[in-house]
Design an enzyme around this catalytic site. Sequence first.
Site, PDB file in Angstrom:
ATOM      1  N   GLU A 154      17.289  15.886  19.736  1.00 24.66           N
ATOM      2  CA  GLU A 154      17.422  14.453  17.832  1.00 24.66           C
ATOM      3  C   GLU A 154      18.562  13.872  18.471  1.00 24.66           C
ATOM      4  O   GLU A 154      20.214  15.068  18.821  1.00 24.66           O
ATOM      5  CB  GLU A 154      18.358  16.201  17.475  1.00 24.66           C
TER       6      GLU A 154
ATOM      7  N   GLU B  34      17.174  25.373  16.423  1.00 28.23           N
ATOM      8  CA  GLU B  34      17.993  25.211  16.767  1.00 28.23           C
ATOM      9  C   GLU B  34      18.031  26.794  16.805  1.00 28.23           C
ATOM     10  O   GLU B  34      19.268  26.668  16.602  1.00 28.23           O
ATOM     11  CB  GLU B  34      18.224  24.322  16.156  1.00 28.23           C
TER      12      GLU B  34
END
Length: 877
Positions: free
Chosen positions: A550, A485
């Site tokens: 995710e 991320e």
Amino acid sequence: MHIMVRKLLNVTGLLLAPFLPLAAQSQYELNSGWQCNNIAKVTVKGEALSTPSYKLSGWMPATVPGTVLTTLLNNQLVPDPFYGMNNERIPDIYTTGKDHYTYWFVKDFTEQKPAADGQVWLHFRGVNDGCDIYVNGHRINNATHFGTYLRHSYNITQWLAKDGKNRLAVIVYPPAVVGDPNGGQGGDGTIAKNVGPQYTAGWDWIQPMRDRNTGIWDKVTIEKTGAVRIKDPQVITRVPGIRLPEGPQAPATLIVKATLQNATAKVVEGALRYKLSGNTISKKVTLAATSMTTIDLPDLELKDPKLWWPSGYGPQQLYNLQLEFVDDNGIDDTEDISFGVREIQTYWNGHTNSREVAVNGQKIFIKGGNWITSDAMFRFSKERYDAEVRFHRDMNLNLIRIWGGSLTERPEFYEACDKYGMLVFQDFWMSGDCNGRWVDPLKKEDQWIRRRYPDNHSLFIESAADQIKMLRNHASLAFWCGGNEITPPVDILNAIKDSLAVLDNTRFFFHYSNSDSMSYNAIGGNGDGPYNIQPMSVFWNEKTFPFNSEVGSVGVGDYESLERFIPTANMKAPENKKGGVDSVWDYHKYIPYFNHLDPYGKPKDVKDFAAKAQLVNYDQYRALMEGFSAHMWDWYTGVIIWKTQNPWTALRGQMYDYYLDPNACLYGNRTGGAPLHVMCNPTDGNIFTVNNTFKYHTDIMLQLTAFDMAGKGTQLTQVFTEISPKTVQKYLSVKSGLDKMGAKDGVFLSARLLDKDKQLIDDNLYWFPDSTGNYSGLQKMETAKVQILAQKAGNDSITVKISNPVNGPIAFFNRVSLVNSKTKKRVLPVFYNDNYISVLPGEEKLVTISGEAIGQSGNIVVTVKGWNVPEQIINIK
């Protein structure tokens, strides 16, 4: 003692035999007989300590590979940090200071000085974080070695004892910055100032590892060679065109290169060579004294290659290649390389606005799982890796993503992924949580400073290059990624790109795990996630990232799983109210099920809670995989579940527990991810088929049958259909019929695909609530009077047949377990081809149990317990 291990050729029947005997070449691991002591108790320096004659008094056995905490646990000096609240009883390095976990490790080993130009090398595959190394009174490394992920090797030939009795002494220092474990993601974030794992200061799925995983955590080996050593060989395969798994193959190209190190002070002439499929590929080489040279061998055109495919699409054929350097004195060194012939391509899908993956020219819908690491204390083994990756294969997944706050996974993990057909998405070692993507009041330093972590950029860059070289030959390795991320700082990012361009230009590099180059989140999308329990409508009807890195749900195991790490006093069912969660459950990161269990009847106790949780687990992950698959190539090119496993005894996001006991999440995902599959959108009753294979299926019978709680069946439709490769097809809605039949008590829907010979291809059973949203009918189902037979099918397999008579209810949601008859505990790990199964009236089902643990266990029986099937214990015939 040490165990001598030859660099053996693992013959598969496909490949080669050695050119010459390898009597002089060997490699072995220093994995036993270590001793250790805390730095405060060692009064001499490394030179004296590493002298074989120096007496060790009061030292304790050490676990190597392993962390300091592992050694302390194995010597019963700390309680098991995975059980209950024991982790709170272990001193944290942030409070104690680093010396508390700074240890000397000593190992005596036997190795004679080699004759002539022979060389002996000492290899470390992973130390966290710094170390100084001594052999026989000599310091081997000029400067302290740092870097959790950086391998290092030393030529110890000149330091070996004349009598062959040697001593190795290593002092291991904890990370320079250990971080405050203040409850944040990575604690206060400063753990990321190191080039090491960030989760060790705690995360939302784990408590802090008290020693921050300090130790010689990976393998230490001794290698013997001649004058020349082969380093970092590379095998690249080119597979042009669009291929199919079956039939003759057009040629593929094999590209092989390696670095040669001449350790002597004289020029060496010889040849680098290998033999494969009847071809000998060789190149003459002249190596300057004390030099290092990379050699490119001539390319090989491999005729009719046996291709490697991801799981579900074709076989995982592997070749073994033995690379040799030979000179006038014979073979100086060999390297055995296992590889698969395959080529991975990626494209931008302009319709979905996301990355599309192809293997051997065929597009693959990615069904993946996020992985942290096998064990939070780095207690790794080839056998555990094999079991965990096999579980992922059994879930009908085809990719594992290695999350950036952890490791570059070990070669043994990649070997299992090669074997089982798991593509791997490998992050490098940073996360937006620690590295400054967001404002976070729990972090010690602001975003601008955190964005520059780690402190030592050159170490990160050197480590990344080294890990690329270690892993690049694995067929399963599909993608590199800069971090979780967040991108690395720009200088690190550019250096990784440069390294990949030189060291591994065959794989796509994502700058970070949810970057626009992977998945562009168009207007109307909801981003990645969700991460907790959801109405099934979310997975089916609400669009998210077109390649979601995710997304996940809950994952509490059943009662026997909970018993393994929750004390009896804390075995209390969570309640959906403030303060309704026990402190131990909270400590182990429980995610609420909210009111999702109540429709089955409010749980009476923790055993009832855990049993009903499995119904929800199954439904959640089946809906997740089916919902994404239903929009394949339209909304999505892939999905990666957050997450499939826990390396600690956490109570969230897992298909099996830390002890390798699967729960219903695994089998719900297995059903929902079947390669050729029929499924029902539970919100509108629409029926779909999805074909995740390259085959065109004709004369497939689509069969839909509704069953009431008494087991009476009503056929809704039975029709022949054709199903095209790599497609989703929509048929009809059965909602009105199901609503009518199930208004009072609920209803079952059996959705099946059969081939022209009436053989079952896919079997999917749904259970729907009554008109009030409750499973009132399930709560008053009659007992199914099943007959069960268990029979040995081989040394490592057992078949269990469950037969349900006609004129009775469905035998619903049965868990099959292999159990030790004396302890009444499950045998782990074993593998079930299916579980939490239901058997229709007048039918039978076979469950196959397999695994090496079967042959290694005596006194075993099978147990079966279902929703309306009382527990039965079955002796194995």
